[in-house]
Design a protein around this motif. Sequence first.
Motif, PDB file in Angstrom:
ATOM      1  N   ASP A  12      -0.784  -4.165   6.059  1.00 42.22           N
ATOM      2  CA  ASP A  12       0.578  -3.848   6.685  1.00 42.22           C
ATOM      3  C   ASP A  12       0.782  -3.630   8.065  1.00 42.22           C
ATOM      4  O   ASP A  12       2.068  -4.092   8.851  1.00 42.22           O
ATOM      5  N   TYR A  13       0.016  -2.832   8.383  1.00 41.02           N
ATOM      6  CA  TYR A  13      -0.845  -2.656  10.421  1.00 41.02           C
ATOM      7  C   TYR A  13      -0.109  -4.048  11.313  1.00 41.02           C
ATOM      8  O   TYR A  13       0.160  -4.708  11.642  1.00 41.02           O
ATOM      9  N   ALA A  33      -3.108  13.490   7.021  1.00 48.02           N
ATOM     10  CA  ALA A  33      -2.768  12.140   6.336  1.00 48.02           C
ATOM     11  C   ALA A  33      -3.797  11.122   6.238  1.00 48.02           C
ATOM     12  O   ALA A  33      -3.722  10.709   8.086  1.00 48.02           O
ATOM     13  N   PHE A  34      -4.333  10.773   5.408  1.00 47.84           N
ATOM     14  CA  PHE A  34      -5.680   9.423   5.817  1.00 47.84           C
ATOM     15  C   PHE A  34      -5.228   8.080   5.017  1.00 47.84           C
ATOM     16  O   PHE A  34      -4.256   8.082   4.310  1.00 47.84           O
ATOM     17  N   THR A  35      -5.287   7.024   5.735  1.00 50.79           N
ATOM     18  CA  THR A  35      -5.058   5.919   5.057  1.00 50.79           C
ATOM     19  C   THR A  35      -5.830   5.415   3.980  1.00 50.79           C
ATOM     20  O   THR A  35      -5.882   5.038   2.431  1.00 50.79           O
ATOM     21  N   TYR A  36      -7.196   5.558   4.495  1.00 51.00           N
ATOM     22  CA  TYR A  36      -8.216   5.068   3.506  1.00 51.00           C
ATOM     23  C   TYR A  36      -9.343   6.000   3.663  1.00 51.00           C
ATOM     24  O   TYR A  36      -9.650   6.324   4.999  1.00 51.00           O
ATOM     25  N   GLN A  37     -10.030   6.070   2.610  1.00 55.20           N
ATOM     26  CA  GLN A  37     -11.386   7.371   2.733  1.00 55.20           C
ATOM     27  C   GLN A  37     -11.772   6.454   1.701  1.00 55.20           C
ATOM     28  O   GLN A  37     -11.882   7.565   0.342  1.00 55.20           O
ATOM     29  N   SER A  38     -12.857   5.947   1.404  1.00 55.84           N
ATOM     30  CA  SER A  38     -13.724   5.363   0.690  1.00 55.84           C
ATOM     31  C   SER A  38     -14.892   4.679   0.978  1.00 55.84           C
ATOM     32  O   SER A  38     -15.569   4.443   2.371  1.00 55.84           O
ATOM     33  N   ARG A  39     -15.945   4.160   0.632  1.00 53.05           N
ATOM     34  CA  ARG A  39     -16.946   3.629   1.856  1.00 53.05           C
ATOM     35  C   ARG A  39     -16.582   2.062   2.157  1.00 53.05           C
ATOM     36  O   ARG A  39     -17.083   1.725   2.822  1.00 53.05           O
ATOM     37  N   GLN A  40     -15.527   1.655   1.189  1.00 54.40           N
ATOM     38  CA  GLN A  40     -14.915  -0.120   1.471  1.00 54.40           C
ATOM     39  C   GLN A  40     -14.445  -0.060   2.392  1.00 54.40           C
ATOM     40  O   GLN A  40     -13.776  -0.476   2.576  1.00 54.40           O
ATOM     41  N   ALA A  41     -13.625   1.023   2.193  1.00 53.70           N
ATOM     42  CA  ALA A  41     -12.044   0.846   3.211  1.00 53.70           C
ATOM     43  C   ALA A  41     -12.043   2.629   4.324  1.00 53.70           C
ATOM     44  O   ALA A  41     -11.776   3.561   3.923  1.00 53.70           O
ATOM     45  N   VAL A  66      -3.488  10.809   0.534  1.00 56.36           N
ATOM     46  CA  VAL A  66      -4.017   9.312   0.861  1.00 56.36           C
ATOM     47  C   VAL A  66      -3.031   8.405   0.879  1.00 56.36           C
ATOM     48  O   VAL A  66      -2.775   8.649  -0.563  1.00 56.36           O
ATOM     49  N   VAL A  67      -2.955   7.928   1.945  1.00 60.02           N
ATOM     50  CA  VAL A  67      -1.569   6.849   1.487  1.00 60.02           C
ATOM     51  C   VAL A  67      -2.031   5.532   2.667  1.00 60.02           C
ATOM     52  O   VAL A  67      -2.469   5.914   3.749  1.00 60.02           O
ATOM     53  N   GLU A  68      -2.070   4.416   1.381  1.00 61.86           N
ATOM     54  CA  GLU A  68      -2.974   3.677   1.504  1.00 61.86           C
ATOM     55  C   GLU A  68      -1.888   2.420   2.061  1.00 61.86           C
ATOM     56  O   GLU A  68      -1.640   1.590   2.049  1.00 61.86           O
ATOM     57  N   SER A  69      -1.106   2.867   3.479  1.00 60.87           N
ATOM     58  CA  SER A  69      -0.277   2.601   4.516  1.00 60.87           C
ATOM     59  C   SER A  69       0.058   2.706   6.015  1.00 60.87           C
ATOM     60  O   SER A  69       0.187   4.074   5.442  1.00 60.87           O
ATOM     61  N   VAL A  96       2.382   1.931   7.774  1.00 58.49           N
ATOM     62  CA  VAL A  96       3.918   1.759   8.632  1.00 58.49           C
ATOM     63  C   VAL A  96       4.216   3.019   7.724  1.00 58.49           C
ATOM     64  O   VAL A  96       5.608   3.867   8.077  1.00 58.49           O
ATOM     65  N   ASN A  97       3.858   3.685   6.882  1.00 61.85           N
ATOM     66  CA  ASN A  97       4.193   4.639   5.554  1.00 61.85           C
ATOM     67  C   ASN A  97       3.947   6.174   6.242  1.00 61.85           C
ATOM     68  O   ASN A  97       4.291   7.258   5.748  1.00 61.85           O
ATOM     69  N   LEU A  98       3.009   5.706   7.623  1.00 61.99           N
ATOM     70  CA  LEU A  98       2.655   7.014   7.408  1.00 61.99           C
ATOM     71  C   LEU A  98       3.892   7.961   7.957  1.00 61.99           C
ATOM     72  O   LEU A  98       3.410   9.374   8.391  1.00 61.99           O
ATOM     73  N   PRO A  99       4.442   7.753   9.103  1.00 63.19           N
ATOM     74  CA  PRO A  99       5.713   9.116   9.692  1.00 63.19           C
ATOM     75  C   PRO A  99       6.365   9.210   8.748  1.00 63.19           C
ATOM     76  O   PRO A  99       6.561  11.274   8.719  1.00 63.19           O
ATOM     77  N   MET A 100       6.581   8.908   7.422  1.00 59.68           N
ATOM     78  CA  MET A 100       7.239  10.102   6.093  1.00 59.68           C
ATOM     79  C   MET A 100       6.377  10.343   5.447  1.00 59.68           C
ATOM     80  O   MET A 100       6.825  11.671   4.801  1.00 59.68           O
ATOM     81  N   PHE A 101       5.205  11.050   5.417  1.00 61.49           N
ATOM     82  CA  PHE A 101       4.239  11.873   5.112  1.00 61.49           C
ATOM     83  C   PHE A 101       3.686  13.021   6.355  1.00 61.49           C
ATOM     84  O   PHE A 101       2.960  14.094   5.763  1.00 61.49           O
ATOM     85  N   ILE A 102       3.955  12.912   7.452  1.00 54.68           N
ATOM     86  CA  ILE A 102       3.525  13.507   8.349  1.00 54.68           C
ATOM     87  C   ILE A 102       4.719  14.317   9.039  1.00 54.68           C
ATOM     88  O   ILE A 102       5.221  15.822   8.886  1.00 54.68           O
ATOM     89  N   GLU A 103       6.292  13.717   8.861  1.00 55.24           N
ATOM     90  CA  GLU A 103       6.658  14.448   9.640  1.00 55.24           C
ATOM     91  C   GLU A 103       7.742  16.211   8.582  1.00 55.24           C
ATOM     92  O   GLU A 103       7.315  15.721   7.479  1.00 55.24           O
ATOM     93  N   HIS A 104       8.106  16.895   9.514  1.00 56.58           N
ATOM     94  CA  HIS A 104       8.460  18.310   8.201  1.00 56.58           C
ATOM     95  C   HIS A 104       6.809  18.963   7.885  1.00 56.58           C
ATOM     96  O   HIS A 104       7.248  19.950   7.548  1.00 56.58           O
ATOM     97  N   THR A 105       5.925  18.712   8.883  1.00 59.75           N
ATOM     98  CA  THR A 105       4.240  18.661   8.468  1.00 59.75           C
ATOM     99  C   THR A 105       3.378  19.749   9.126  1.00 59.75           C
ATOM    100  O   THR A 105       4.138  19.155  10.294  1.00 59.75           O
TER     101      THR A 105
END
Length: 308
Positions: A109-110, A201-209, A229-232, A234-243
């Motif tokens: 999505d980047y 908040a990470f986008t990917y966290q595995s051996r392959q990604a 973990v959110v595989e996006s 683009v959507n990271l800001p929604m998981f960061i705001e107010h945290t």
Amino acid sequence: MSDEPPLSRLDLNLLVALDALLTERNVTRAAARLRLSQPALSSALARLRTHFDDPLLVRRGNQYDLTPLAVRLAELSVSALEGARRVFDSRASWEASSSSREFVVYGSDYALATAAPAISRAAKAEAPGVRLRFVLSSVAFIEDVAQRLVSADGLLMPHGVVAPMPHVDLFSDDWVVLAAADSPLPEGALTMQTLAERPWAFTYQSRQAFTSAGRQLEQLGVDPVVETVVESFVNLPMFIEHTDRLALVQRRLARRVCRLGDVRVHELPFAATPILNALWWHPVHDADPEHRWLRQLAVAAVGDQRFR
């Protein structure tokens, strides 16, 4: 001498029937899709079952399930059909301005939020009849990228993610950190200790990604506390705001996504390795004049001042 049967002995129409049957999982719907009679498609299914020595479709109550072999064939049939279409769509000469060809390009999505719109605009200006289909890539796609790219036109992805394949470099980018605007963290005050103490908040966290910056954090001795973990990207800001979370994001994307959440951009307290983004393709497309046009278009599009 090869033990494989020559193609002249195979009815390639069965490939079309196979794809429809495995997609629809129903003889009646598959027949309607192909505009054939139900007895004709039932006959094709019988021939396919004989050829593969496998039932392919197994009744479960009021529906059919795919056998394990059929599950494998489902993806292969898509690639095979696309390859056949490419063979018969090929022309001795090709003019982009009068073409109505569709190009299929995968990417994160980047990539779809940065390079893809620029490539799309350039294609519109140069070849208004050409259609670009941008598809979000997945971990499964990346793990089988060589096979998947046979039936696709390209993959927008940074170096270091896929095995060496033909590619053209497009643009470089670096990493920044997102934090909530209402977080007590003041502007520009990030330290290695802060990175170690704050949740992430990470986008990917595995051996392959994984991201190169995330891997670099670990190499520098920071074991990130990954809270979500959110595989996006683009959507990271929604998981960061107010945290009190932090997130790694590419600088070029940060300019575009900060409006999606009440977040601020902070510089990293270490020199993160830049990422070099490229368009990758399968060697089968090397000599394709239409594909060469797409590559040249991509390079020109991201080199345009409006992209920067």
